[in-house]
Enzyme design. Structure first.
Site, PDB file in Angstrom:
ATOM      1  N   ASP A  66       0.789  -1.307  -0.223  1.00 11.52           N
ATOM      2  CA  ASP A  66      -0.292  -0.036   0.058  1.00 11.52           C
ATOM      3  C   ASP A  66       0.892   1.315  -0.056  1.00 11.52           C
ATOM      4  OD1 ASP A  66      -2.925   1.104   0.598  1.00 11.52           O
ATOM      5  OD2 ASP A  66      -1.884   2.000   2.328  1.00 11.52           O
TER       6      ASP A  66
ATOM      7  N   GLU B 294       1.068  -0.580  -4.899  1.00 16.28           N
ATOM      8  CA  GLU B 294       0.185   0.576  -5.296  1.00 16.28           C
ATOM      9  C   GLU B 294       1.195   1.483  -5.305  1.00 16.28           C
ATOM     10  OE1 GLU B 294      -1.491   2.881  -2.436  1.00 16.28           O
ATOM     11  OE2 GLU B 294      -3.315   3.392  -3.549  1.00 16.28           O
TER      12      GLU B 294
HETATM   13  C1  NOJ Z   1      -4.555   3.050  -0.706  1.00 19.34           C
HETATM   14  C2  NOJ Z   1      -5.492   2.223  -0.468  1.00 19.34           C
HETATM   15  O1  NOJ Z   1      -6.024   1.560  -1.518  1.00 19.34           O
HETATM   16  C3  NOJ Z   1      -6.861   3.086   0.301  1.00 19.34           C
HETATM   17  O2  NOJ Z   1      -8.103   2.703   0.340  1.00 19.34           O
HETATM   18  C4  NOJ Z   1      -6.333   3.720   1.526  1.00 19.34           C
HETATM   19  O3  NOJ Z   1      -7.372   4.618   1.926  1.00 19.34           O
HETATM   20  C5  NOJ Z   1      -4.957   4.590   1.435  1.00 19.34           C
HETATM   21  N1  NOJ Z   1      -4.048   3.604   0.731  1.00 19.34           N
HETATM   22  C6  NOJ Z   1      -4.368   4.447   2.766  1.00 19.34           C
HETATM   23  O4  NOJ Z   1      -3.911   3.197   3.284  1.00 19.34           O
END
Ligand code: NOJ
Ligand code: MG
Length: 573
Positions: free
Chosen positions: A235, A297
Site C-alpha cells: 500500500d 500501489e
Molecule cells: C491506498 C488504499 O488503496 C486506500 O484505500 C487507502 O485509503 C490508502 N492507501 C491509505 O492506506
C-alpha cells in the site's frame, strides 16, 4: 540403443529427465516462468464479497464459499484488502495488529482454511501490506504518543510546531497536506508535539528511518509468508519517506474539494529511499519458495518513475500502472502511446494493468458513454485481458457492476465523503456488495448489508448473467479461457498496428506458433479498417475470430468492419 530398446526404456522410465537422457537428450535447464507472469489477479474487498453469518459484512468463510465461482471464472490469484484488526476508520487500512484477523472477518483458523481450499483450486492469495502507517490504536503508536522518551517514540514522525507557546500549539511544522484533506500534522496534547499522517488523522506514518521499524515490519512479512500466502500488494509505497529538511511543498493554482490550496507533494512522495525498502521487502519474501510476488500501489506520474519500481529486477515485479487505469476516456492514441511506453519500459519489467479498484469509481461509469455501457464493458474487458501484462480485476467488474454513491451525507461511511460532501462523496460507491443473484440483497447477505445493493443488481448478477451467453460475465469467462488456451495471448510479444488510426486501437500478439490480432473500436461509429499486418511482419491469409462483440463477419484476410465500440480478437492463419 536400438529403436525397440529405446521404446521399452521410455515406457518404463519414471521421470521426464531420465526419459530424455535415455533418448540421448539433455534435460532443459531453463527456469520456467514464474506463475505471476501468466496470472490474472482478482481483487476482493472482503467487507463486500460474501457474508456467511448474516451480520451484513462480508467475511473469510464467505470468500471460501465462493472459491469455486472464482476458479470457474478463470482467475489465478486473489488480493484481499486488509483483514487485520482495525478500528475501521479507513476500512482496514488503519491497522491495529498486523498479525491477526479482525473478528468481523472470522478467525485465523478461517484464514488457514481459505488458504488450503484456494490452493486445492490452484488459486494463490496475496495479502495487503500497509507499510506507510498504522492505526493510532496500534500498541506501537499508543506507546509512542505516551511520552517523549518512550522507546517507541521514534517509530513515528514527531516534530515541534512553529511558534508554539506554553498556552498554544502554534502552527504545524510546515505546509504538508494529507491526501485526505487539510494539514498532514496533528497536534498531540499529551507530549505537546505534532505527528505526521499522510492519510487520515487516525493513520500516523511509521518512521522508516528507524531500523527497529524495519525489523518489526519484516517480521510481518515473515508471518504471512509462513501462513502460505503467495506475496503482497504493498500500500501507498511512494509515501514512505519525507524530506529531512522539512521544506514546504510548492503550491499549485486552485483549491481541492476539501477547500485546501492545491499543492504538489514534492517533499513527501517518491523519495529515493523508497527503493531501499522495496529491495529489503523483496529479500524477505524471496527467502520463501514458490516465486512470491510483490505488487505495488504507487500512482507513478510517468513511465520513468514506474520503471524505477522494478529496480534491477530486485524490487517489485508488478507495479500497478495507474497511467493506463486513469486514461478515463476511450482514446485510441492515448492507450496506444501508454501501452507502447510500458511494453518498452527500460527495466524490461512485466506490466500490471487494471481499470477499477476500491478507490476509484468503477470502470463502467468512467468509460461508459451512457448509451453503450454494456458494449463498452466488453471492449474494456478485451483491452484488459488480451494485452501482455498481468491483468488485475476488481470484484464485480466481470458483471458490469456500477458505482452507486450515497445520496445523503448521513449514509456516507468513508470519512472523505463527509469532509468533501457534496463534491467528494467518498469511496462507498465502488464498494457496494457483490451481486450474486436477483434476490433483495443480491445474495450477498441474509441480514442488512453494510452498504445498500443498487436496483441494477436485479439484472447484473452472477446467476442471471451465467444464463445469458452474451453477458458481460460470459465475455470475461471466454477471454480468461483464451488467455490460457492461446499461446500468443499467454506469452506472445505485443506490437501495436495501424498506428495512425485515431479511433481504433489495434495490436498483434505473437508467439512462436501463433498470431492473434486484437482490434478495438473506441468510437461510437462503425469503422471499416485495413489491418496493417504486413508491417508487423505477420503472414497469413485468414482471420479466425476467437472472440468478438458484437459478432464479427470477416470480409477478407485483413479488412474488418467494427461496430460502434466493437471488439475483435482473432487468430491470423
Ligand atoms: C491506498 C488504499 O488503496 C486506500 O484505500 C487507502 O485509503 C490508502 N492507501 C491509505 O492506506
Ligand atoms: Mg459476516
Amino acid at each position: 540403443m536400438k529403436a525397440t530398446a529405446v521404446a521399452a526404456a521410455l515406457t518404463a522410465c519414471v521421470s521426464i529427465s531420465l526419459c530424455l537422457q535415455i533418448a540421448g537428450q539433455q534435460p532443459s535447464t531453463a527456469k520456467p516462468d514464474p506463475w505471476w507472469r501468466h496470472a490474472v489477479i482478482y481483487e476482493i474487498y472482503p467487507q463486500s464479497f460474501r457474508d456467511s453469518d448474516g451480520d451484513g459484512v462480508g467475511d473469510l468463510k464467505g470468500i471460501t464459499s465462493r472459491l469455486d465461482y472464482l476458479k470457474d471464472l478463470g482467475i489465478d490469484a486473489i488480493w484481499i484488502t486488509p483483514i487485520y484488526p482495525s478500528p475501521g476508520v479507513d476500512n482496514g487500512y488503519d491497522i491495529a495488529d498486523y498479525t491477526a484477523i479482525d473478528p468481523k472477518y472470522g478467525t485465523m483458523a478461517d484464514f488457514e482454511v481459505l488458504v488450503t481450499e484456494a490452493k486445492k483450486r490452484g488459486i494463490r492469495i496475496l495479502m495487503d501490506y500497509v507499510i506507510n502507517h498504522t492505526s493510532d490504536q496500534h500498541p506501537w503508536f499508543r506507546e509512542s504518543r505516551s511520552s517523549r522518551d518512550n522507546p517507541k517514540r521514534d517509530w513515528y514522525v514527531w516534530r515541534d510546531g512553529k511558534n508554539e507557546t506554553s498556552t498554544s500549539p502554534g502552527q504545524p511544522p510546515n505546509n504538508w497536506q494529507s491526501w485526505f484533506g487539510h494539514s498532514a500534522w496533528q497536534w498531540d496534547e499529551t507530549t505537546r508535539q505534532y505527528y505526521y499522517h499522510y492519510f487520515y488523522v487516525q493513520q500516523p506514518d511509521l518512521n522508516w528511518r528507524n531500523p527497529e521499524v524495519h525489523k518489526a515490519m519484516d517480521g510481518v512479512l515473515d508471518f504471512w509468508m509462513q501462513k502460505g500466502v503467495a506475496g503482497f500488494r504493498i500500500d501507498a509505497v511512494s509515501r514512505l519517506f519525507e524530506d529531512p529538511q522539512m521544506r514546504d511543498d510548492p503550491y499549485l493554482p486552485g483549491y481541492n474539494v476539501y477547500g485546501d490550496r492545491n499543492i504538489k507533494h514534492l517533499y513527501t512522495d517518491d523519495l529515493p529511499q523508497v527503493h531501499v525498502v522495496l529491495k529489503e521487502v523483496r529479500r524477505v519474501v524471496d527467502k520463501y519458495p514458490g516465486d512470491p510476488v510483490l505488487v505495488t500501489e504507487a500512482d507513478e506520474p510517468n513511465i520513468e518513475a514506474l520503471a524505477r519500481m522494478y529496480g534491477d529486477g530486485d524490487e517489485v515485479q508488478l507495479p500497478m500502472d495507474f497511467q493506463i487505469a486513469d486514461v478515463n476516456q476511450l482514446n485510441a492514441p492515448k492507450f496506444r502511446r501508454l501501452f507502447n511506453e510500458v511494453e518498452n519500459n527500460s527495466a524490461h519489467g512485466q506490466p500490471e494493468y487494471f481499470f477499477s479498484n476500491h478507490d476509484q469509481p468503477r470502470q463502467r461509469d468512467r468509460y461508459g458513454d451512457g448509451r453503450h455501457n454494456d458494449q463498452i464493458a466488453r471492449l474494456m474487458a478485451v483491452l484488459e485481458l488480451t494485452t501482455r501484462g498481468t491483468p488485475q480485476m476488481y470484484y464485480g467488474e466481470e458483471l458490469g457492476m456500477r458505482t452507486t454513491d450515497p445520496t445523503r451525507i448521513e449514509d456516507v461511511h468513508d470519512p472523505i465523503g463527509r469532509l468533501g460532501w457534496p463534491k467528494e462523496k467518498g469511496r462507498d460507491g465502488e464498494r457496494t456488495p457483490m451481486q450474486w443473484d436477483g434476490a433483495s440483497n443480491a445474495g450477498f447477505t441474509t441480514g442488512t448489508p453494510w452498504l445498500k445493493v443498487p436496483p441494477s443488481a436485479r439484472q447484473y448478477n452472477v446467476e442471471a448473467e451465467a444464463k445469458d451467453k452474451d453477458s458481460i460475465l460470459n465475455c470475461y469467462k471466454h477471454l480468461l479461457a483464451l488467455r490460457k488456451s492461446e499461446s500468443a495471448l499467454r506469452d506472445g510479444d505485443q506490437v501495436s498496428i495501424n498506428n495512425d488510426d485515431s479511433e481504433v486501437f489495434a495490436f498483434v500478439r505473437k508467439s512462436s506458433d501463433e498470431t492473434v490480432v486484437v482490434a478495438l473500436n473506441m468510437s461510437a461509429k462503425a469503422r471499416s479498417i485495413q489491418l496493417d499486418l504486413k508491417t508487423a511482419g505477420v503472414r497469413g491469409s485468414q482471420l479466425v475470430p476467437l472472440y468478438s462483440a458484437p459478432k464479427f463477419t470477416a470480409e477478407g484476410s485483413d479488412r474488418v468492419t467494427l461496430a460502434p465500440f466493437g471488439a475483435l480478437v482473432a487468430r491470423f492463419e
